[in-house]
Design an enzyme around this catalytic site. Sequence first.
Site, PDB file in Angstrom:
ATOM      1  N   ARG A  97     -25.835 -14.806   7.365  1.00 46.51           N
ATOM      2  CA  ARG A  97     -26.960 -15.303   7.701  1.00 46.51           C
ATOM      3  C   ARG A  97     -27.934 -15.638   6.532  1.00 46.51           C
ATOM      4  O   ARG A  97     -28.603 -16.618   6.560  1.00 46.51           O
ATOM      5  CB  ARG A  97     -27.869 -14.358   8.676  1.00 46.51           C
ATOM      6  CG  ARG A  97     -29.114 -14.988   9.131  1.00 46.51           C
ATOM      7  CD  ARG A  97     -29.165 -15.916  10.196  1.00 46.51           C
ATOM      8  NE  ARG A  97     -30.496 -16.719  10.425  1.00 46.51           N
ATOM      9  CZ  ARG A  97     -30.671 -17.617  11.269  1.00 46.51           C
ATOM     10  NH1 ARG A  97     -29.499 -18.187  11.772  1.00 46.51           N
ATOM     11  NH2 ARG A  97     -31.897 -18.058  11.536  1.00 46.51           N
ATOM     12  N   ASP A 121     -26.148 -11.371  12.931  1.00 41.69           N
ATOM     13  CA  ASP A 121     -26.021 -10.848  14.059  1.00 41.69           C
ATOM     14  C   ASP A 121     -26.013 -11.754  15.289  1.00 41.69           C
ATOM     15  O   ASP A 121     -26.488 -12.673  15.263  1.00 41.69           O
ATOM     16  CB  ASP A 121     -27.055 -10.079  14.197  1.00 41.69           C
ATOM     17  CG  ASP A 121     -27.109  -8.454  13.377  1.00 41.69           C
ATOM     18  OD1 ASP A 121     -25.945  -8.155  13.220  1.00 41.69           O
ATOM     19  OD2 ASP A 121     -28.026  -8.030  12.959  1.00 41.69           O
TER      20      ASP A 121
END
Length: 436
Positions: A97, A121
Amino acid sequence: MGTFKIEGGIRLKGDVHPQGAKNEALQVLCPVLLTSEKVRVTNIPDIIDVNKLIALLGNLGVKIQKNGAGDYTFQADEININYLETEAFKKEGGSLRGSIMIVGPLLARFGKGYIPKPGGDKIGRRRLDTHFEGFINLGAKFRYERADHFYGVEIEGRLQGTYMLLDEASVTGTANIVMAAVLAEGTTTIYNAACEPYLQQLCKMLNSMGAKITGVGSNLLTIEGVESLGGCEHRILPDMVEIGSWIGLAAMTQSEITIKNVSWDNLGVIPNVFRKLGITLERRGDDIHIPAHNDGYEVRTDIDGSILTIADAPWPGFTPDLLSIILVVATQAKGDVLIHQKMFESRLFFVDKLIDMGAKIMLCDPHRAVVMGHDFKSQLKATTMSSPDIRAGISLLIAALSAKGTSTIQNIEQIDRGYERIDERLRALGANIIRA
């Protein structure tokens, strides 16, 4: 996939030193791309996500020297900008990310920045709009290849400073725009900017490199663009999310733990939120001492006697990264708590695993859960479970450490993404935890 085997019900004792802040590290490693001079960063956590970003910088051509544990020197004087369009980069960048935050510095210095759809996530939709709208406001042209989810921004010449009102106070979005704006021509004003300590640290680092950023710590940032930036030395703050995790672990396992050198002034409301659950925290210099809660901890109701609600909010509100910890700690509190996770619609979906362990939790909807605490009158029971994301993973680990019997946690790579040598550090406190 690795596993943890944890014997629960053991009281721990000792001192623990928090790692460097994961979320800050993912930001402050990216400005090394803004200069050809050496940048030294210390207190870097040795965790999967950060190590992936360091490897990505190396593949871009950044020269990396490891000076010691958590201490690196970077020099981006020979960047291979063409690496951004390779299949290797698409695979590597898509696994992290934090890779989104290389786009701003690359755009500002080299006129182009690309990124595949970032990983991270699976806690709900995580928009990238704020990042790219900011770059477009600075004059960049947006490019999106739908077939392989590949994003890009490009500009000929320098970015142009402007005023912008962000549609959300995105921490990574603000960071990315700030890193682009420091080399823009003219003045950039960002309203509704994020002001988390991570972002403040980034701005302080950029200013030490020669940037001109004012309003640091507020939601209104003013950036006067400069021609170039130089090198600097920067030390990462202790990780406030890990500090909160240790507080929760101490209370839930009725252990006596001292967390060393926590940088109290950068913890915001975190200590007070734990106090609302009835947890005793003692400030000893810059340390936090949590005594053994032999008689448990009792939830404070609101002034009118209604159920305590703990919700996340942009800084200086309570960080969403600690709501999972609060939820698991509330399962043994005396009293009831409403947990309201506003930002991510999937982050509470690990509560079924706690219910399987005997916790009394009612999931109202994807964003809200009511926890009815046991007051230690009923111990959670051991089970086998899998870690869905970093914060749920550490919450399940805390639950397992407090439970009766031996639990197994699978997919522990999720925990390793955010917590450095967690099993070794727990064993140093007396925990019986085995990595397999």
